[in-house]
Write a protein that holds these residues in place. Structure first.
Motif, short mmCIF file in Angstrom:
data_model
loop_
_atom_site.label_atom_id
_atom_site.label_comp_id
_atom_site.label_asym_id
_atom_site.label_seq_id
_atom_site.Cartn_x
_atom_site.Cartn_y
_atom_site.Cartn_z
N GLU A 19 0.83 -1.21 0.00
CA GLU A 19 0.00 0.00 0.00
C GLU A 19 0.86 1.26 0.00
OE1 GLU A 19 -3.03 -0.24 3.06
OE2 GLU A 19 -3.59 -2.26 2.40
N THR A 20 1.94 1.24 0.74
CA THR A 20 2.86 2.38 0.76
C THR A 20 3.50 2.58 -0.62
OG1 THR A 20 3.32 2.07 3.11
CG2 THR A 20 4.95 3.32 1.83
N ALA A 21 3.97 1.49 -1.22
CA ALA A 21 4.57 1.57 -2.55
C ALA A 21 3.55 2.00 -3.59
CB ALA A 21 5.18 0.22 -2.94
N PHE A 22 2.31 1.53 -3.45
CA PHE A 22 1.28 1.90 -4.41
C PHE A 22 1.00 3.40 -4.38
CE2 PHE A 22 -2.72 2.57 -6.37
CZ PHE A 22 -2.68 1.74 -7.47
N CYS A 23 1.01 3.98 -3.20
CA CYS A 23 0.80 5.44 -3.10
C CYS A 23 1.86 6.20 -3.90
CB CYS A 23 0.81 5.88 -1.64
SG CYS A 23 -0.67 5.42 -0.75
N LYS A 24 3.10 5.74 -3.84
CA LYS A 24 4.17 6.37 -4.62
C LYS A 24 3.98 6.11 -6.11
CE LYS A 24 7.47 5.94 -0.85
NZ LYS A 24 8.63 5.22 -0.36
N ALA A 25 3.61 4.88 -6.47
CA ALA A 25 3.42 4.52 -7.87
C ALA A 25 2.22 5.24 -8.49
CB ALA A 25 3.26 3.01 -8.01
N TRP A 75 7.03 1.86 -12.61
CA TRP A 75 5.84 1.26 -11.98
C TRP A 75 6.14 -0.19 -11.59
CZ3 TRP A 75 0.73 2.59 -10.82
CH2 TRP A 75 -0.19 1.56 -10.77
N LYS A 76 6.71 -0.94 -12.52
CA LYS A 76 7.06 -2.34 -12.26
C LYS A 76 8.05 -2.45 -11.10
CE LYS A 76 8.37 -4.78 -15.76
NZ LYS A 76 8.83 -5.31 -17.07
N ARG A 77 9.02 -1.56 -11.09
CA ARG A 77 10.04 -1.60 -10.03
C ARG A 77 9.40 -1.38 -8.65
NH1 ARG A 77 12.98 1.88 -7.29
NH2 ARG A 77 12.29 3.72 -8.44
N PHE A 78 8.42 -0.50 -8.57
CA PHE A 78 7.73 -0.24 -7.31
C PHE A 78 6.86 -1.41 -6.86
CE2 PHE A 78 8.07 4.50 -7.92
CZ PHE A 78 8.61 4.79 -6.68
N LEU A 79 6.19 -2.09 -7.81
CA LEU A 79 5.07 -2.96 -7.43
C LEU A 79 5.17 -4.44 -7.77
CD1 LEU A 79 2.20 -0.53 -8.46
CD2 LEU A 79 3.11 -0.92 -6.17
N HIS A 80 5.82 -4.81 -8.86
CA HIS A 80 5.68 -6.18 -9.35
C HIS A 80 6.23 -7.25 -8.42
CE1 HIS A 80 4.53 -5.43 -13.81
NE2 HIS A 80 3.83 -4.70 -12.98
N HIS A 81 7.16 -6.92 -7.56
CA HIS A 81 7.72 -7.93 -6.64
C HIS A 81 6.75 -8.31 -5.52
CE1 HIS A 81 8.80 -4.03 -4.89
NE2 HIS A 81 8.78 -4.65 -3.73
N PHE A 82 5.64 -7.59 -5.36
CA PHE A 82 4.66 -7.91 -4.32
C PHE A 82 3.68 -9.00 -4.75
CE2 PHE A 82 5.69 -3.49 -3.05
CZ PHE A 82 6.02 -3.72 -1.71
N TYR A 83 3.55 -9.29 -6.04
CA TYR A 83 2.47 -10.13 -6.54
C TYR A 83 2.81 -11.61 -6.59
CZ TYR A 83 1.06 -5.52 -8.30
OH TYR A 83 0.74 -4.20 -8.42
#
Length: 100
Positions: A19-25, A75-83
């Motif tokens: 959620e924190t990373a998503f806010c930045k993304a 965007w990928k760098r911020f989020l894709h490792h969470f999935y």
């Protein structure tokens, strides 16, 4: 207008970091050509599942413009490792809209 619907299953225990990373993304996607709006919603029954709803002016604004951009790499760098697994993404067009 096109609605992108992404089902995001986040690795258990990483929800707050996601959620924190998503806010930045969110700043990245909000500045893309053809972007209209977005929402991130969390499932009540499965706390590790989210849906991302993004309104785009056209399908190509998402599939070509955003996904083909340098910003998408960020965007990928911020989020894709969470999935886990990788998100399912579908696109919808409005058939009926009713407001109370």
């Amino acid at each position: 207008m096109i609605l992108e619907v992404a089902t995001l299953d986040v690795r258990a225990g990483q929800e707050q970091q996601f959620e924190t990373a998503f806010c930045k993304a969110s700043e990245i996607i909000s500045n893309m050509n053809g972007y209209v709006s977005h929402q991130l919603q969390r499932c009540l029954e499965n706390k590790s599942r989210y849906i991302l709803l993004v309104n785009w002016q056209s399908l190509e604004d998402h599939t070509v413009g955003f996904r083909g951009s340098q910003e998408y790499q960020e965007w990928k760098r911020f989020l894709h490792h969470f999935y886990d697994p990788f998100p399912t993404v579908e696109h919808y067009e409005s058939i009926l809209e009713n407001h109370a």
